[in-house]
Write a protein that holds these residues in place. Structure first.
Motif, PDB file in Angstrom:
ATOM      1  N   PHE A 266      -9.701   3.964   1.243  1.00  0.00           N
ATOM      2  CA  PHE A 266      -8.689   4.086   0.192  1.00  0.00           C
ATOM      3  C   PHE A 266      -7.293   3.832   0.735  1.00  0.00           C
ATOM      4  N   LEU A 267      -6.982   4.361   1.910  1.00  0.00           N
ATOM      5  CA  LEU A 267      -5.661   4.165   2.503  1.00  0.00           C
ATOM      6  C   LEU A 267      -5.424   2.688   2.832  1.00  0.00           C
ATOM      7  N   LEU A 268      -6.446   2.015   3.303  1.00  0.00           N
ATOM      8  CA  LEU A 268      -6.316   0.589   3.605  1.00  0.00           C
ATOM      9  C   LEU A 268      -6.122  -0.220   2.327  1.00  0.00           C
ATOM     10  N   TRP A 269      -6.901   0.112   1.293  1.00  0.00           N
ATOM     11  CA  TRP A 269      -6.741  -0.619   0.035  1.00  0.00           C
ATOM     12  C   TRP A 269      -5.362  -0.373  -0.561  1.00  0.00           C
ATOM     13  N   ALA A 270      -4.870   0.863  -0.469  1.00  0.00           N
ATOM     14  CA  ALA A 270      -3.572   1.205  -1.049  1.00  0.00           C
ATOM     15  C   ALA A 270      -2.421   0.507  -0.346  1.00  0.00           C
ATOM     16  N   THR A 271      -2.613   0.103   0.909  1.00  0.00           N
ATOM     17  CA  THR A 271      -1.528  -0.509   1.671  1.00  0.00           C
ATOM     18  C   THR A 271      -1.642  -2.026   1.786  1.00  0.00           C
ATOM     19  N   GLN A 272      -2.856  -2.574   1.688  1.00  0.00           N
ATOM     20  CA  GLN A 272      -2.977  -4.034   1.795  1.00  0.00           C
ATOM     21  C   GLN A 272      -4.095  -4.606   0.938  1.00  0.00           C
ATOM     22  N   GLY A 273      -4.678  -3.785   0.081  1.00  0.00           N
ATOM     23  CA  GLY A 273      -5.815  -4.241  -0.714  1.00  0.00           C
ATOM     24  C   GLY A 273      -5.467  -5.382  -1.648  1.00  0.00           C
ATOM     25  N   ILE A 274      -6.411  -6.292  -1.819  1.00  0.00           N
ATOM     26  CA  ILE A 274      -6.211  -7.461  -2.690  1.00  0.00           C
ATOM     27  C   ILE A 274      -6.773  -7.173  -4.074  1.00  0.00           C
TER      28      ILE A 274
ATOM     29  N   SER B 176      -1.873  -4.591  -3.449  1.00  0.00           N
ATOM     30  CA  SER B 176      -1.435  -3.280  -3.931  1.00  0.00           C
ATOM     31  C   SER B 176       0.022  -2.987  -3.579  1.00  0.00           C
ATOM     32  N   VAL B 177       0.649  -3.849  -2.780  1.00  0.00           N
ATOM     33  CA  VAL B 177       2.070  -3.698  -2.425  1.00  0.00           C
ATOM     34  C   VAL B 177       2.793  -5.016  -2.692  1.00  0.00           C
ATOM     35  N   PRO B 178       4.097  -4.948  -3.004  1.00  0.00           N
ATOM     36  CA  PRO B 178       4.853  -6.185  -3.215  1.00  0.00           C
ATOM     37  C   PRO B 178       5.160  -6.883  -1.900  1.00  0.00           C
ATOM     38  N   SER B 179       5.343  -8.188  -1.979  1.00  0.00           N
ATOM     39  CA  SER B 179       5.741  -8.986  -0.823  1.00  0.00           C
ATOM     40  C   SER B 179       6.564 -10.163  -1.324  1.00  0.00           C
TER      41      SER B 179
ATOM     42  N   SER C  15       4.995 -13.330  -2.468  1.00  0.00           N
ATOM     43  CA  SER C  15       3.567 -13.065  -2.274  1.00  0.00           C
ATOM     44  C   SER C  15       3.038 -13.715  -0.989  1.00  0.00           C
ATOM     45  N   ARG C  16       3.899 -13.700   0.058  1.00  0.00           N
ATOM     46  CA  ARG C  16       3.515 -14.324   1.332  1.00  0.00           C
ATOM     47  C   ARG C  16       2.714 -13.377   2.228  1.00  0.00           C
ATOM     48  N   HIS C  17       2.879 -12.089   2.074  1.00  0.00           N
ATOM     49  CA  HIS C  17       2.121 -11.063   2.795  1.00  0.00           C
ATOM     50  C   HIS C  17       1.967 -11.383   4.286  1.00  0.00           C
ATOM     51  N   PRO C  18       3.061 -11.264   5.044  1.00  0.00           N
ATOM     52  CA  PRO C  18       3.045 -11.623   6.462  1.00  0.00           C
ATOM     53  C   PRO C  18       2.453 -10.550   7.376  1.00  0.00           C
ATOM     54  N   LEU C  19       2.074  -9.389   6.832  1.00  0.00           N
ATOM     55  CA  LEU C  19       1.703  -8.254   7.681  1.00  0.00           C
ATOM     56  C   LEU C  19       0.192  -8.136   7.860  1.00  0.00           C
ATOM     57  N   GLU C  20      -0.197  -7.674   9.051  1.00  0.00           N
ATOM     58  CA  GLU C  20      -1.589  -7.388   9.381  1.00  0.00           C
ATOM     59  C   GLU C  20      -1.707  -5.920   9.777  1.00  0.00           C
ATOM     60  N   THR C  21      -2.859  -5.313   9.515  1.00  0.00           N
ATOM     61  CA  THR C  21      -3.094  -3.910   9.836  1.00  0.00           C
ATOM     62  C   THR C  21      -4.118  -3.774  10.947  1.00  0.00           C
ATOM     63  N   TYR C  22      -3.733  -3.074  12.009  1.00  0.00           N
ATOM     64  CA  TYR C  22      -4.635  -2.723  13.106  1.00  0.00           C
ATOM     65  C   TYR C  22      -4.764  -1.208  13.153  1.00  0.00           C
ATOM     66  N   LEU C  23      -5.940  -0.721  13.483  1.00  0.00           N
ATOM     67  CA  LEU C  23      -6.197   0.712  13.538  1.00  0.00           C
ATOM     68  C   LEU C  23      -6.685   1.108  14.924  1.00  0.00           C
TER      69      LEU C  23
ATOM     70  N   LEU D  10      11.376  -5.536   4.820  1.00  0.00           N
ATOM     71  CA  LEU D  10      11.291  -4.881   3.525  1.00  0.00           C
ATOM     72  C   LEU D  10       9.829  -4.717   3.107  1.00  0.00           C
ATOM     73  N   ASP D  11       9.030  -5.738   3.335  1.00  0.00           N
ATOM     74  CA  ASP D  11       7.594  -5.658   3.037  1.00  0.00           C
ATOM     75  C   ASP D  11       6.942  -4.504   3.794  1.00  0.00           C
ATOM     76  N   ALA D  12       7.314  -4.333   5.057  1.00  0.00           N
ATOM     77  CA  ALA D  12       6.739  -3.251   5.860  1.00  0.00           C
ATOM     78  C   ALA D  12       7.093  -1.888   5.269  1.00  0.00           C
ATOM     79  N   GLY D  13       8.313  -1.752   4.772  1.00  0.00           N
ATOM     80  CA  GLY D  13       8.715  -0.496   4.153  1.00  0.00           C
ATOM     81  C   GLY D  13       7.904  -0.185   2.910  1.00  0.00           C
ATOM     82  N   HIS D  14       7.670  -1.225   2.076  1.00  0.00           N
ATOM     83  CA  HIS D  14       6.848  -1.023   0.876  1.00  0.00           C
ATOM     84  C   HIS D  14       5.461  -0.502   1.261  1.00  0.00           C
ATOM     85  N   MET D  15       4.889  -1.097   2.292  1.00  0.00           N
ATOM     86  CA  MET D  15       3.525  -0.772   2.683  1.00  0.00           C
ATOM     87  C   MET D  15       3.420   0.655   3.211  1.00  0.00           C
ATOM     88  N   CYS D  16       4.365   1.047   4.045  1.00  0.00           N
ATOM     89  CA  CYS D  16       4.312   2.387   4.621  1.00  0.00           C
ATOM     90  C   CYS D  16       4.526   3.461   3.553  1.00  0.00           C
TER      91      CYS D  16
END
Length: 267
Positions: A90-98, A112-115, A118-126, A201-207
């Motif tokens: 759920f946390l992953l979908w809420a931050t980068q889900g398509i 699920s977040v604005p960019s 709509s270029r979405h330059p961010l990647e998520t690593y855990l 700014l995109d990173a702020g939206h996601m966090c």
């Protein structure tokens, strides 16, 4: 404050405006030159893929938006229990889900977040320490499949992450550490010199989505801007130093996550 520091501060203030003294926007971008961009979905590199559950109605999500905003705070102390795989999903979908993909030749993802654009330059690593159903180690989120790919280089990153996070051991040892990287060219292709501002700014939206989604399921989050750039990039296997490679990637943000251990007063 010496003159060199003052000069750099002035440059940083221009960066905040995103215009660099009026130059940004005057240059011809690669998109305008009809050069090919790069996909907003990174290719798989891991050794195996783990599908993520998407039955979020079973999570007992609680709180209206007012409650979530009022309760939101940075959490640095986590309960001993593990996150469940549905909670992490759920946390992953809420931050980068398509939510949907449009176009065929150059697909655009709506998430699920604005960019910007709509270029979405961010990647998520855990970096996972304590999640039911996942072994300890490093993972990369695949939003196109809503899945994780495992990087089984090693399963214990505690010492490395403590160093990379400038001694913040609470984050290195958290049940999950989110580390977000940027592939700048995804956004530079369209926006040229303005791209750096838009990426942050995109990173702020996601966090912020991570904070609110975490609050909704009883998880605490702590955003992390203090890290050793070169060492964190090294842990993630990114090429060192600036580069004009369109696939250049670098760390831009991080956040630790765990079950929120509030006291009896809810604090």
């Amino acid at each position: 404050m010496n003159d060199k520091t003052k000069y750099q501060i002035m440059k940083n203030r221009e960066f905040l405006k995103g215009y660099y003294g009026g130059d940004a926007g005057a240059e011809q971008t690669d998109q305008e030159q009809k050069l090919p961009g790069i996909s907003s979905l990174k290719k798989k590199q891991g050794v195996r893929t783990i599908a993520l559950p998407a039955e979020f109605d079973k999570l007992g999500i609680s709180g209206d938006i007012w409650d979530l905003i009022m309760r939101r705070e940075s959490c640095r102390k986590y309960a001993p229990e593990a996150l469940t795989l549905p909670e992490l999903s759920f946390l992953l979908w809420a931050t980068q889900g398509i939510r949907k993909i449009a176009g065929h030749k150059n697909p655009v993802t709506f998430r699920s977040v604005p960019s910007a654009g709509s270029r979405h330059p961010l990647e998520t690593y855990l970096f996972v320490n304590h999640v039911e159903g996942l072994r300890r180690g490093a993972y990369h989120y695949l939003p196109g499949e809503h899945a994780l790919e495992a990087w089984d280089v090693e399963d214990d990153y505690d010492a490395q992450l403590t160093r990379a996070l400038c001694g913040q051991h609470f984050a290195a040892s958290a049940p999950v550490l989110f580390v977000w990287s940027a592939l700048p060219y995804r956004t530079e292709w369209r926006y040229g010199l303005k791209a750096a501002k838009y990426i942050l700014l995109d990173a702020g939206h996601m966090c912020q989505n991570l904070y609110l989604a975490g609050e909704a399921i009883g998880c605490g989050v702590c955003a992390l801007g203090a890290y050793d750039q070169d060492y964190m990039d090294e842990i993630l296997g990114f090429a060192p130093g600036p580069s004009d490679n369109p696939l250049y990637e670098c760390t831009v943000y991080a956040a630790s996550v765990g079950i929120n251990q509030r006291d009896e007063n809810g604090a």
